[in-house]
Each structure stands twice: as structure tokens, then as C-alpha cells.
Design a protein around this motif. Sequence first.
Motif, PDB file in Angstrom:
ATOM      1  N   VAL A 222       0.836  -1.200   0.000  1.00  0.00           N
ATOM      2  CA  VAL A 222       0.000   0.000   0.000  1.00  0.00           C
ATOM      3  C   VAL A 222       0.872   1.252   0.000  1.00  0.00           C
ATOM      4  N   ALA A 223       1.943   1.241   0.787  1.00  0.00           N
ATOM      5  CA  ALA A 223       2.834   2.397   0.857  1.00  0.00           C
ATOM      6  C   ALA A 223       3.509   2.662  -0.481  1.00  0.00           C
ATOM      7  N   VAL A 224       3.846   1.608  -1.221  1.00  0.00           N
ATOM      8  CA  VAL A 224       4.489   1.776  -2.526  1.00  0.00           C
ATOM      9  C   VAL A 224       3.470   2.234  -3.561  1.00  0.00           C
ATOM     10  N   ARG A 225       2.261   1.656  -3.511  1.00  0.00           N
ATOM     11  CA  ARG A 225       1.235   1.965  -4.505  1.00  0.00           C
ATOM     12  C   ARG A 225       0.634   3.352  -4.305  1.00  0.00           C
ATOM     13  N   ARG A 226       0.445   3.779  -3.053  1.00  0.00           N
ATOM     14  CA  ARG A 226      -0.168   5.081  -2.758  1.00  0.00           C
ATOM     15  C   ARG A 226       0.903   6.000  -2.164  1.00  0.00           C
ATOM     16  N   ASN A 227       0.897   6.188  -0.861  1.00  0.00           N
ATOM     17  CA  ASN A 227       1.968   6.926  -0.194  1.00  0.00           C
ATOM     18  C   ASN A 227       1.987   6.530   1.273  1.00  0.00           C
ATOM     19  N   MET A 228       2.964   7.037   2.003  1.00  0.00           N
ATOM     20  CA  MET A 228       3.187   6.599   3.384  1.00  0.00           C
ATOM     21  C   MET A 228       2.021   6.987   4.293  1.00  0.00           C
ATOM     22  N   ASN A 229       1.488   8.194   4.127  1.00  0.00           N
ATOM     23  CA  ASN A 229       0.408   8.647   5.003  1.00  0.00           C
ATOM     24  C   ASN A 229      -0.866   7.830   4.801  1.00  0.00           C
ATOM     25  N   ILE A 230      -1.198   7.545   3.543  1.00  0.00           N
ATOM     26  CA  ILE A 230      -2.376   6.722   3.271  1.00  0.00           C
ATOM     27  C   ILE A 230      -2.189   5.332   3.847  1.00  0.00           C
ATOM     28  N   ALA A 231      -0.971   4.797   3.738  1.00  0.00           N
ATOM     29  CA  ALA A 231      -0.697   3.476   4.298  1.00  0.00           C
ATOM     30  C   ALA A 231      -0.853   3.478   5.818  1.00  0.00           C
ATOM     31  N   CYS A 232      -0.446   4.567   6.475  1.00  0.00           N
ATOM     32  CA  CYS A 232      -0.596   4.647   7.933  1.00  0.00           C
ATOM     33  C   CYS A 232      -2.063   4.654   8.335  1.00  0.00           C
ATOM     34  N   VAL A 233      -2.886   5.420   7.632  1.00  0.00           N
ATOM     35  CA  VAL A 233      -4.313   5.463   7.947  1.00  0.00           C
ATOM     36  C   VAL A 233      -4.953   4.111   7.668  1.00  0.00           C
ATOM     37  N   ALA A 234      -4.548   3.458   6.579  1.00  0.00           N
ATOM     38  CA  ALA A 234      -5.087   2.137   6.263  1.00  0.00           C
ATOM     39  C   ALA A 234      -4.742   1.128   7.357  1.00  0.00           C
ATOM     40  N   GLN A 235      -3.512   1.200   7.866  1.00  0.00           N
ATOM     41  CA  GLN A 235      -3.108   0.303   8.948  1.00  0.00           C
ATOM     42  C   GLN A 235      -3.870   0.623  10.226  1.00  0.00           C
ATOM     43  N   ALA A 236      -4.099   1.907  10.505  1.00  0.00           N
ATOM     44  CA  ALA A 236      -4.879   2.282  11.686  1.00  0.00           C
ATOM     45  C   ALA A 236      -6.311   1.772  11.574  1.00  0.00           C
ATOM     46  N   ASN A 237      -6.889   1.848  10.379  1.00  0.00           N
ATOM     47  CA  ASN A 237      -8.224   1.304  10.141  1.00  0.00           C
ATOM     48  C   ASN A 237      -8.241  -0.196  10.399  1.00  0.00           C
ATOM     49  N   LYS A 238      -7.225  -0.869   9.907  1.00  0.00           N
ATOM     50  CA  LYS A 238      -7.124  -2.316  10.104  1.00  0.00           C
ATOM     51  C   LYS A 238      -6.954  -2.657  11.583  1.00  0.00           C
ATOM     52  N   THR A 239      -6.172  -1.863  12.297  1.00  0.00           N
ATOM     53  CA  THR A 239      -5.982  -2.080  13.726  1.00  0.00           C
ATOM     54  C   THR A 239      -7.298  -1.940  14.474  1.00  0.00           C
ATOM     55  N   ALA A 240      -8.104  -0.933  14.107  1.00  0.00           N
ATOM     56  CA  ALA A 240      -9.406  -0.737  14.750  1.00  0.00           C
ATOM     57  C   ALA A 240     -10.306  -1.945  14.535  1.00  0.00           C
ATOM     58  N   ARG A 241     -10.286  -2.515  13.350  1.00  0.00           N
ATOM     59  CA  ARG A 241     -11.111  -3.701  13.074  1.00  0.00           C
ATOM     60  C   ARG A 241     -10.635  -4.908  13.884  1.00  0.00           C
ATOM     61  N   ILE A 242      -9.309  -5.032  14.026  1.00  0.00           N
ATOM     62  CA  ILE A 242      -8.764  -6.129  14.838  1.00  0.00           C
ATOM     63  C   ILE A 242      -9.177  -5.959  16.298  1.00  0.00           C
ATOM     64  N   VAL A 243      -9.127  -4.716  16.784  1.00  0.00           N
ATOM     65  CA  VAL A 243      -9.525  -4.430  18.162  1.00  0.00           C
ATOM     66  C   VAL A 243     -10.986  -4.804  18.381  1.00  0.00           C
ATOM     67  N   TRP A 244     -11.848  -4.475  17.432  1.00  0.00           N
ATOM     68  CA  TRP A 244     -13.269  -4.826  17.556  1.00  0.00           C
ATOM     69  C   TRP A 244     -13.437  -6.332  17.680  1.00  0.00           C
ATOM     70  N   ALA A 245     -12.771  -7.088  16.816  1.00  0.00           N
ATOM     71  CA  ALA A 245     -12.902  -8.544  16.835  1.00  0.00           C
ATOM     72  C   ALA A 245     -12.407  -9.127  18.156  1.00  0.00           C
ATOM     73  N   MET A 246     -11.300  -8.604  18.666  1.00  0.00           N
ATOM     74  CA  MET A 246     -10.747  -9.123  19.913  1.00  0.00           C
ATOM     75  C   MET A 246     -11.657  -8.816  21.098  1.00  0.00           C
ATOM     76  N   LEU A 247     -12.227  -7.593  21.143  1.00  0.00           N
ATOM     77  CA  LEU A 247     -13.071  -7.219  22.274  1.00  0.00           C
ATOM     78  C   LEU A 247     -14.419  -7.925  22.233  1.00  0.00           C
ATOM     79  N   VAL A 248     -14.978  -8.078  21.041  1.00  0.00           N
ATOM     80  CA  VAL A 248     -16.298  -8.726  20.922  1.00  0.00           C
ATOM     81  C   VAL A 248     -16.206 -10.209  21.248  1.00  0.00           C
ATOM     82  N   HIS A 249     -15.184 -10.865  20.720  1.00  0.00           N
ATOM     83  CA  HIS A 249     -15.059 -12.311  20.903  1.00  0.00           C
ATOM     84  C   HIS A 249     -14.209 -12.687  22.111  1.00  0.00           C
ATOM     85  N   GLY A 250     -13.599 -11.699  22.772  1.00  0.00           N
ATOM     86  CA  GLY A 250     -12.765 -11.997  23.925  1.00  0.00           C
ATOM     87  C   GLY A 250     -11.571 -12.857  23.583  1.00  0.00           C
ATOM     88  N   SER A 251     -10.999 -12.677  22.404  1.00  0.00           N
ATOM     89  CA  SER A 251      -9.930 -13.545  21.921  1.00  0.00           C
ATOM     90  C   SER A 251      -8.571 -12.863  22.032  1.00  0.00           C
TER      91      SER A 251
END
Length: 350
Positions: A304-333
Motif C-alpha cells: 500500500v505504501a508503494v502503490r499510494r503513499n506513506m500517510n495513506i498506508a498509515c491510515v489504512a493500517q490504523a483502520n485495520k488495527t481498529a477492526r482487529i480491536v473490535w474482533a478481539m473485544l467482541v469475541h474476547g480472543s
Amino acid sequence: MHATTIGVDLAKQVFAIHGVDQHGKTVLRKTLRRAQMVEFFTRIAPCTVAMEACGTAHYWARTLYDLGHTVRLIAPQFVKPYVQGNKHDAADAAAICEAASRPAMRFVAVKTAQSQAVLALHRVRDGFIKSRTATANQLRGLLAEFGLSIAQGLGKLIQEVKRLIADMENGLPAIMRDLAQRLLSHLLEVDRQVQEIDLQVRQLCRQSEVCRRLEQVPGIGPLTASALEATVGDNIASFKNGRQLAAFLGLVPKQHSSGGKQRLQSISKRGDGYLRRLLVHGARAVLHHTTRKPEMTDCWLRQVAVRRNMNIACVAQANKTARIVWAMLVHGSEFRADLPTASGRQVSTV
């Protein structure tokens, strides 16, 4: 006929009350002093009490909930469209009451006293850091006016200022020397406060099982983990999926679509800016760590960083982290770095 829904316009001393019955007919208009609030809601039958999610809202929500009422907190921007006529306390209370009756209205979850205390710790720390930065910049700028340039970095600044104050041959006036000492003392005190709060946050994380699990996610440390638990830990079930949590944090694109044509813009930046900032900074650290590993060439984040730019890649990773956090908190995993995603790719093991 008693009121089934009551709108309360919160204030410091004078509260406006507006109540409607089950048919939406106004049956109550009242003004209460602060000391009369608990007495009034103790005497009336349990009902739905709506308030704007503003200052003191969570305190009053907990108080009224203990009295047997159902409490609904509404974001102020969702109440404003229902204000009729000129703005005043009674009109605001009526608008709150009207907004609470809408079937599609979204409500703010009531925070516990402990969660509010943890978030207050974060806010005070953030304020100390801003004060520390402002003091360091002021000290560096004032000394530059006397021809004394100091290298970047807080540690170098403190060390160099101490040396300049002790050096009596550098031509620094006595008034400026005393002023530099004052600013340095203030800087050291604020820095000590930040370090003490950091230690307190780490201790709170060690005592929390939720924080322990969240810290396993790349890009999440004690600060982010404790802020996430205090902000969304108690009401994670209100988010239907991980994207809703990412949208709540303002990490999804804004839309300006019309005529069947979808137009996506930059991220919305809605919700808690402090928590979003922590997630983006954590994502930036993950990206930096990923780009330094030759074996991570095929990593999704690096592509993503190569295809777009570093800032967009950081936001994309933060979005992904938020989704992981949701899954962990909901399922207690626990966090699993080898868990395949919906596309079949594995999550980065950074």
C-alpha cells in the motif's frame, strides 16, 4: 398523564426540562436548579431521560440511572436540526426530547466513573505534553535571539541550557540567565509529571486483562490500549462490525455521492481525535518497522505504501488495527498474527 420521555438541557445551575407522553404531546415544561434535580427525578415515575452528550452528561446519566430511569445521551450535532425557532434553554430541551423519540437516532454510551478517570488521565497527560513542547520551543527561541543555537531534541535542550546558564563568559544578560533558569525548571517539572503519568498508565495496563490482550496487536502500546478500553471497552457490543468502530474513530472516507455515483473523499476525522491520533502514530511505527525488513517485501502494508503513499498506508493500517480491536473485544480472543484475512492473506507478523 405522566411523561414517558423527558429532555434535559444541561447547564451549571439552571436546567430546562421538557416532557412528552407516549403520544408525543407536551405534558411538562419546567426549570430546575441544580439542587432540585435529584429530588425531582426521585419523585416521578421511571421514564426515558435524554440529554446532550456534553459536559457533566455522564455524571447525570449515572445519577439518573441509579434512580431507575432509562438514560439516552445524544451527540449535540444530532439535536441541532430539531431546534425550532430561536435558540434558548426551553427550545433545546424540546429538541432533545424530539431527537430521542426518533427511531433511527444513535445514542452515546454512558461511561463509568473509572473509564472517565482513565480518560481524564490521558487528557491531562496530553495537556502536559503540549505545555512541555511550548516551553521548550519558547526557551529555544529566546536563546536564539542571543545567538545561542541549540540542537533539536528535548534531552539535548536540557543539557545545553544547563551548560549555557553555568557559562558566565557567553555574554548572556543576567535577566535572561535567570529567565532561562525559570523556564528550565518549569520544563523539568512538566517532564517529570509526564513521566509519572506514563508510569501510572503502564501500571493500570498491567492490572487490566483487556489491555494485556490489546497490547499484543502491532502498533498498540499501554497508552493506546488503556484509551481504547476506557473509550469503547464498555460499549463495544454497540458496534455491529469492525468497520463501524473504524467509522466511529473517523478512519473511513467521507462520502459525497449523488445520482448513483459514489464519490469517496479523505477520511472523515469524526469521533475521538485523541484516540485516532494514537492509532495513526502506532500504525506509523508499524510501517517504519515493516519497511526496514527485507523479508516483508510482499507485506500488504508495504505494498500500500508503494502503490499510494506513506500517510495513506498509515491510515489504512490504523483502520485495520481498529477492526482487529473490535474482533478481539467482541469475541474476547487473543491476537493471532497467523490468522488469514477475508482475502486469504495472513496478517502481518510485525
